[in-house]
Design an enzyme around this catalytic site. Structure first.
Site, PDB file in Angstrom:
ATOM      1  NE  ARG A 275      -2.532   0.955   3.633  1.00  0.00           N
ATOM      2  CZ  ARG A 275      -3.320   0.779   4.622  1.00  0.00           C
ATOM      3  NH1 ARG A 275      -4.656   0.403   4.269  1.00  0.00           N
ATOM      4  NH2 ARG A 275      -2.777   1.282   5.722  1.00  0.00           N
TER       5      ARG A 275
ATOM      6  CE  LYS B  76      -2.688   4.516   7.092  1.00  0.00           C
ATOM      7  NZ  LYS B  76      -4.111   4.501   7.405  1.00  0.00           N
TER       8      LYS B  76
ATOM      9  CD  GLU C 158     -12.193   5.911   4.770  1.00  0.00           C
ATOM     10  OE1 GLU C 158     -12.658   4.855   4.915  1.00  0.00           O
ATOM     11  OE2 GLU C 158     -11.292   5.850   3.971  1.00  0.00           O
TER      12      GLU C 158
HETATM   13  C1  PLP Z   1      -5.222   3.979   7.448  1.00  0.00           C
HETATM   14  C2  PLP Z   1      -6.560   4.184   7.167  1.00  0.00           C
HETATM   15  C3  PLP Z   1      -7.685   3.267   7.387  1.00  0.00           C
HETATM   16  C4  PLP Z   1      -7.607   1.950   7.907  1.00  0.00           C
HETATM   17  O1  PLP Z   1      -6.493   0.995   7.160  1.00  0.00           O
HETATM   18  P1  PLP Z   1      -6.032  -0.330   7.901  1.00  0.00           P
HETATM   19  O2  PLP Z   1      -5.250  -0.855   6.823  1.00  0.00           O
HETATM   20  O3  PLP Z   1      -7.272  -1.161   8.262  1.00  0.00           O
HETATM   21  O4  PLP Z   1      -5.109  -0.063   9.204  1.00  0.00           O
HETATM   22  C5  PLP Z   1      -8.881   3.666   6.863  1.00  0.00           C
HETATM   23  N1  PLP Z   1      -9.354   4.754   6.612  1.00  0.00           N
HETATM   24  C6  PLP Z   1      -8.352   5.753   6.214  1.00  0.00           C
HETATM   25  C7  PLP Z   1      -8.647   6.981   5.939  1.00  0.00           C
HETATM   26  C8  PLP Z   1      -6.882   5.372   6.644  1.00  0.00           C
HETATM   27  O5  PLP Z   1      -5.983   6.423   6.511  1.00  0.00           O
END
Ligand code: PLP
Length: 339
Positions: free
Chosen positions: A80, A183, A219
């Site tokens: 990721r 991210k 979200e």
């Molecule tokens: C990191 C994140 C998540 C959760 O992702 P995981 O891989 O389950 O930790 C969900 N939404 C957003 C906006 C994120 O930045």
């Protein structure tokens, strides 16, 4: 060291002994450097500071019931982060380097891994940003990849206790063709006004809707959204949500429990039809949602009416937690054991 109150750790920064760094320069990544400093010596014209060339990850290591430390799905985070790098035109961190940094980060700070049974874990925070100096708008030629770790308690104050969320329409965290699916720090900056206001108004977080029509759930603040309806696990299909590794894992576990997985648009009105609702992510695994309030209309949706999380959410939570802590068999090879 004996003074760490494992059971009352916040989800926050905690100084540990070592962090790892690798520098991308002249077309290659350096050997991992072990540092004891909490600071980075940075060029003031670094693109990470000016133009948001920055991405991060969050994953955890757990002390198992058997005394072994398990890191959960680190390759998924590594991949990721490569996607995030592509999304803001940064140099990708090779998967081997990512793994090495995570493993070293945990190994060198072993004494900070919270004991089994405390509910706490060791949070691992990899970051990547443009460190090369530019003033014109273009990708940097140099990058810094850094991993630090620290013990944390549950993310939401309520822990596995139900929380309240607020639907917002006057702010978006991401656009459909923007960066919501990677991210990057910029998404968090963009979500702060809505999330902080939600806190001030008594909610654990803001629930964002799709940016175009404001019709569908997108979200749940810094986490993915899911709803349980009968035998279905329903989670939004959207180009502006972050593909959560926790959500992906819960989908697999739900399917194994005989549930149907639906990835599709979730109209706001459908909130009235769910038996259970939750937010999911590494930080909290699942945060059961007991109430959702629509900030504009005042309309309320309530769940877990006895004040407790629903049975399906609880079962999924226990199962995932069990795999992470070695009380359930890891049939998918999701954990890496630190020797
Ligand atoms: C990191 C994140 C998540 C959760 O992702 P995981 O891989 O389950 O930790 C969900 N939404 C957003 C906006 C994120 O930045």
């Amino acid at each position: 060291m004996n003074t760490i109150d494992w059971k009352n750790l916040p989800f926050g920064y905690f100084k540990t002994d070592y962090n790892l760094r690798s520098y991308y320069k002249d077309g290659k990544w350096s050997e991992l450097e072990v540092s004891t400093s909490e600071y980075i010596n940075l060029h003031m014209a670094a693109t990470g500071l000016h133009y948001g060339q920055e991405a991060f990850e969050g994953l955890k290591a757990f002390m198992g019931i058997d005394g072994k430390i398990r890191v959960f799905r680190m390759d998924e985070n590594g991949i990721r982060m490569q996607n995030s790098a592509k999304g803001v035109m940064m140099e990708e961190v090779p998967l081997d380097l990512f793994r090495e940094a995570v493993i070293k980060g945990v190994t060198l700070n072993k004494k900070y891994v919270p004991p089994y049974g405390t509910g706490a874990s060791l949070y691992i925070r990899p970051i990547l940003f443009g460190s090369g100096a530019e003033v014109g708008v273009k990708p940097a030629k140099e990058y810094l990849f850094c991993v630090f770790v620290g013990p944390v308690g549950p993310y939401f104050k309520e822990g596995f206790n139900p929380c309240k969320m607020q639907i917002v329409r006057d702010y978006d965290r991401a656009a459909p063709l923007g960066t919501g699916n990677i991210k990057v720090g910029g998404n968090y900056a963009a979500s702060l006004r809505a999330i902080m206001r939600a806190h001030d108004e008594g909610f654990a977080s803001a629930l964002f809707l799709d940016a175009i029509e404001k019709k569908y759930i997108d979200e749940a603040g810094p986490a993915n959204f899911f709803g349980i309806k009968g035998n279905s696990y329903i989670t939004p299909k959207s180009d502006s949500i972050l593909p959560s590794i926790t959500n992906k894992s819960l989908c697999i576990l739900a399917e194994e429990m005989g549930m149907t997985i639906e990835r599709r648009h979730i109209p706001v009105e459908e909130l009235a039809e769910f038996d259970e609702v939750g937010a999911c992510g590494t930080a909290a695994v699942i945060s059961p949602v007991c109430k959702i309030v629509d900030r504009d209309s005042g309309k309320e949706y309530t769940y877990c009416k006895n004040g407790k999380a629903g049975t399906v959410s609880t079962k999924l939570y226990e199962k995932l937690k069990g795999i992470q802590e070695g009380t359930e068999p890891d049939t998918h090879g999701w954990t890496y054991i630190i020797e």
